[in-house]
Structure formats: C-alpha cells, structure tokens
Design a protein around this motif. Structure first.
Motif, PDB file in Angstrom:
ATOM      1  N   MET A  21     -27.949  34.888 -16.943  1.00  0.00           N
ATOM      2  CA  MET A  21     -27.087  35.158 -18.097  1.00  0.00           C
ATOM      3  C   MET A  21     -27.492  36.485 -18.717  1.00  0.00           C
ATOM      4  O   MET A  21     -28.531  37.068 -18.385  1.00  0.00           O
ATOM      5  N   THR A 393     -18.481  21.681 -20.649  1.00  0.00           N
ATOM      6  CA  THR A 393     -18.755  22.562 -19.519  1.00  0.00           C
ATOM      7  C   THR A 393     -19.227  21.750 -18.327  1.00  0.00           C
ATOM      8  O   THR A 393     -20.195  20.988 -18.416  1.00  0.00           O
ATOM      9  N   LEU A 415     -23.617  33.473 -14.844  1.00  0.00           N
ATOM     10  CA  LEU A 415     -22.573  33.447 -15.861  1.00  0.00           C
ATOM     11  C   LEU A 415     -21.915  34.810 -16.043  1.00  0.00           C
ATOM     12  O   LEU A 415     -20.765  34.889 -16.479  1.00  0.00           O
ATOM     13  N   ALA A 421     -15.101  33.177 -19.533  1.00  0.00           N
ATOM     14  CA  ALA A 421     -16.298  32.402 -19.837  1.00  0.00           C
ATOM     15  C   ALA A 421     -16.362  31.935 -21.278  1.00  0.00           C
ATOM     16  O   ALA A 421     -17.348  31.312 -21.689  1.00  0.00           O
ATOM     17  N   ILE A 424     -17.431  28.336 -22.104  1.00  0.00           N
ATOM     18  CA  ILE A 424     -18.694  27.818 -21.586  1.00  0.00           C
ATOM     19  C   ILE A 424     -19.681  27.602 -22.735  1.00  0.00           C
ATOM     20  O   ILE A 424     -19.889  28.476 -23.574  1.00  0.00           O
ATOM     21  N   LYS A 467     -21.227  34.032 -21.639  1.00  0.00           N
ATOM     22  CA  LYS A 467     -22.126  34.607 -20.634  1.00  0.00           C
ATOM     23  C   LYS A 467     -23.512  34.906 -21.180  1.00  0.00           C
ATOM     24  O   LYS A 467     -24.361  35.425 -20.447  1.00  0.00           O
TER      25      LYS A 467
END
Length: 474
Positions: A21, A393, A415, A421, A424, A467
């Motif tokens: 990430m 998620t 990610l 995203a 998430i 992310k």
C-alpha cells in the motif's frame, strides 16, 4: 513511500499473503513507518464499521469534533461510521436562519444553511482529510424534540441514489442512510408518521429502544445501595415490544440500538423467528460490565440504557453467541470529565468506546470462549457494513482479480494497482496482543471511560482506506 506487510493472514481463509500500500503523508502514525514489515502472526480483515457514534460536531466541539472523532475511530480499526443526529443544531434537514442559535454560527459561518450540508462538506470547509469514511443519520423528529416528524422532502436529496447528477463528490461520499432520534425513542404521537417516512424513503429506522421519565441507574440492589432512583428493565422492553408490533403491521426495517436486557432479547429472538425485518446491536459495555460497576467507577459507568444486572449481562453474551445480536456498536458518546463528575442525577449518560472496543470485546467474548476471532470480526465489520448499505471489502476477491496465476510463494495484494479503490477498507489486527487501556493516549478529545487500566487482548495495528494507510501503530 510504499509499505509491504509480509506474510499477513487473511481473516476468513487463513491464506498468507503480502500486502502492498501507499504511505499517505496524511496518515496518523504512532511511530515511524517502515517500508517492509514482518506481519507474520497478524490478521488482515475488512475494516470495522460502527453505525452508532456521536461526534458532537457542530455545537459541542469542546467534547469531540469530526477531526478527533474520526481519529479515534481510525485508531480503533474503524473505516466506516454512521454519525447520529443529536448534533447542535439537530441533523433534521431544516434550514437554519438564526446564526445566534447554539451551534448554528459554525454552520452558517461556513456558508451552509443546514447541518447535513455542513457535515457532508466538512473536509473542504476545514481543509482536512478525515481518516474514516462516514455516513449521516437524519432525525426522526424536527429538532429531535419528538413533537413533529421530519419531512422527507427536506432530506431526501441527501440520500444515496437521489439526484446523483446534481451532487458533488462530498455529497456522494457522505449520504444520509438512516433515520433516528437516538438519545430518545421515537415518541408515540409521531411513530406512525416516522415509520411512513422510513417506508417512503427506503431507509431503515434506528431505534433507541429505551424510555424513562425518572431514574438514573438500573433499578435493583445497586441503585438502592447508592440511594439513586432506579430505571426498571421493562422501560426497554416496552419500546421493543411496541416497535415489533409496528414492524409486523408495516414491514419497515427497524434496528434496535444497545439492547441490554434478557427480556428484550427474548422478544427480539421471537420476532426474528417470525421472519420480521428486525436487527439489533449491543455495546461492549453491556457485555463487560453490570450495574455493580457503578460502585467502582461511579458516573464513568452511567449510561442510557443503564448498565443492567449480572444476569442481564450474561443474557447479552448468550444473545451474541446464539446470533440474536446482529452486530456490535460502541455508542461512542464523548463528555468532559467535569460533566461526568456532577453526580448520578446530573451527569450526562454515555462513555467513549471506539479506541478500546475491539480489545474489550476480544477479551470478554473470544478469550472467554463464547465466539471465535472470525465471528468477532463479522460482528464488528461485515455485519455493520451490510446494515449501513455498504459492501465489506472482500480480500480474496481482490487477490483473485489481481493474480494471473498461482506462481510461487505468497500471493501479493498491491492496493496501488487497483483502479477503483475508494470503497476498500481494511484493518490489520494483532489478535494475541495483550495491552492496557490508557485513556490519556486516546485520539478522542474525551476521556470518559470506565475501561482505563483494563488489561485487554487484541489490538488494531493499522487502518487502511483505499490504497493508503489511514492510521498506523505498526
């Protein structure tokens, strides 16, 4: 900077993966970040969600603000919260016209004429990036006074799916998703209209399932020892039974908050067996404490509904274990310590809970052998997310979509490579970590908790949104 968590375990499959990430410069961190982290023994799960928080903004920011409340949530492993409507002014969809009214100056000074608009645009107004996703709950009654139901046309435009083309990104990100007069049960005079509004809008009613006109703590031996007027346990059942009958008539989904008595759980259990659209929650304090805690913690343990008998505490755990309880919520309720020192009759109800909820629940429920680690994650993550209308998620689905083949070694979930995203939300947990609750280290402005000094188990180490890291103590 990219951060890789090596050999972390997926909560529901047991698969060991590597997670990559971004390290956002806006992330809240309790120690310097490292590019590579040995995450062996740690668990990756969908982020926690809490459909029952009070952030006191606008109007009472000396207790808590959106900034401090969201920081507390992220510290506790939460990626999504639902903000209750007892702000000042109340979140009822009405237009403000008096900047001298309590709290109204904050809203109108920012260029908005309603609390919902103000909170939807909070980050833009204050130039901050909040580390948690949040939805809003609209009042069931105007001013949350219980006299007149709010008007659907005043707040329909704030709902998801309504007038999408006319909304900006802030409005789309923070919609109104529920109705409640939390802090009070919906009053009898407007209940039918509130249920009609709920049905017309397609939202669900969050019901504060307790009403009393007198009393400060649970009626019983403890109230008599303290010399404090008691609240009978049927003050909760009366609302639960009333609303179950209305659900039977209307088919409207009602969610009961902070259920605390054996007799209420019996009624809810029977209603669910009947197939009625009813869900319920309880809170960490009702599984960890009985009214005997009042003798030790005083008004730090005063709340509404009040802490109940030891038999009710055990019945609450039983209702969690047998599935009657759908989810756990904190009812995070910040107050100043000066307010809580006023005595049992004058002190406000409520405690803060976001930053120690997982540890308290893990200690009582998992270490106590009542439920598994996996079930606790469901109660704090996937089930509240579903109630709030969001998809939890799915870590394995993200992995499957990203991988071209099995390859060798751990699969990698990067990610940074995921296009869309925003939805998430993840939490990194050390389920075996033993730690001591220290309110002085909380990110919340408030310190009103009876759990200070408790030795608990299970600690959220990182909260991830989109992310990037939102919070880290890795």
């Amino acid at each position: 900077m990219a951060i890789t968590l090596h050999d972390i375990t997926v909560w529901d499959t047991g698969e060991h993966i590597d997670l990559v990430m971004d390290a956002s410069p806006e992330a809240l961190t309790e120690k310097p970040l490292a590019a590579d982290v040995d995450a062996s023994g740690l668990t990756l799960a969908p982020g926690f969600a809490d459909p029952h928080v009070h952030f006191r903004d606008p109007g009472q920011t000396y207790k808590e603000s959106m900034v401090s409340g969201c920081a507390a949530a992220a510290s506790g492993g939460y990626t999504n919260v639902l903000i209750m409507p007892n702000t000042v002014p109340a979140m009822d969809g009405e237009t403000l016209d008096d900047p001298e009214a309590p709290g109204a100056g904050e809203v109108m000074g920012a260029g908005y004429t309603g609390v919902i608009d103000y909170l939807q645009h909070y980050e833009a107004v204050h130039g901050v990036k909040l580390p948690v996703n949040y939805d809003l709950c609209v009042c069931a009654s105007k001013g949350r006074a219980g006299h007149e139901a709010t008007e659907v046309d005043k707040w329909r435009r704030y709902m998801p799916g309504e007038d999408i083309a006319g909304k900006d990104a802030c409005q789309l990100a923070h919609p109104v998703t529920a109705i409640s007069d939390d802090g009070s049960a919906v009053t009898p005079d407007i209940l039918d209209q509130v249920l009609a509004n709920t049905k017309e809008s397609g939202l669900y009613l969050i019901e504060h399932c307790e009403h009393h006109d007198t009393g400060a703590v649970n009626e019983g031996p403890v109230s008599r020892e303290l010399g404090v007027p008691g609240i009978p346990e049927d003050t909760e059942l009366n609302i639960v039974a009333r609303d179950i009958e209305k659900v039977r008539e209307t088919g409207v989904h009602v969610h009961f908050q902070h259920v605390s008595t054996a007799i209420s759980f019996e009624a809810i259990r029977a209603a669910k067996a009947e197939g009625l659209p009813i869900t319920c929650e309880t809170a960490p304090h009702y599984i960890a404490l009985s009214d005997e805690a009042l003798l030790k913690y005083g008004t730090l343990a005063k709340m509404n509904p009040p802490l109940r008998s030891e038999a009710d505490r055990k019945a609450t755990i039983e209702a969690i274990a047998d599935g009657t309880v759908d989810l756990l919520a904190t009812d995070h309720a910040p107050h100043t310590l000066d307010e809580k020192r006023l005595g049992f009759l004058e002190a406000p109800n409520g405690i803060i809970g976001l930053e120690c909820a997982y540890g308290v629940c893990h200690k009582v429920l998992v270490d106590g052998g009542f439920i598994s680690d996996k079930r606790l994650i469901e109660l704090m993550s996937t089930e509240p997310m579903k109630l709030m209308g969001h998809a939890p998620t799915d870590i394995t689905a993200l992995l499957d979509a990203q991988q071209d083949g099995t390859g060798e070694g751990n699969r990698v979930l990067d990610l940074r490579t995921i296009g869309d995203a925003e939805e998430i939300g993840l939490v990194v947990l050390d389920t075996a970590k033993s730690w001591t609750v220290d309110p002085e280290r909380f990110h919340s402005t408030a310190r009103n908790t009876p759990f200070g000094g408790w030795r608990v188990s299970g600690l959220p180490l990182a909260t991830i949104i989109g992310k990037s890291l939102a919070f880290s103590r890795l």
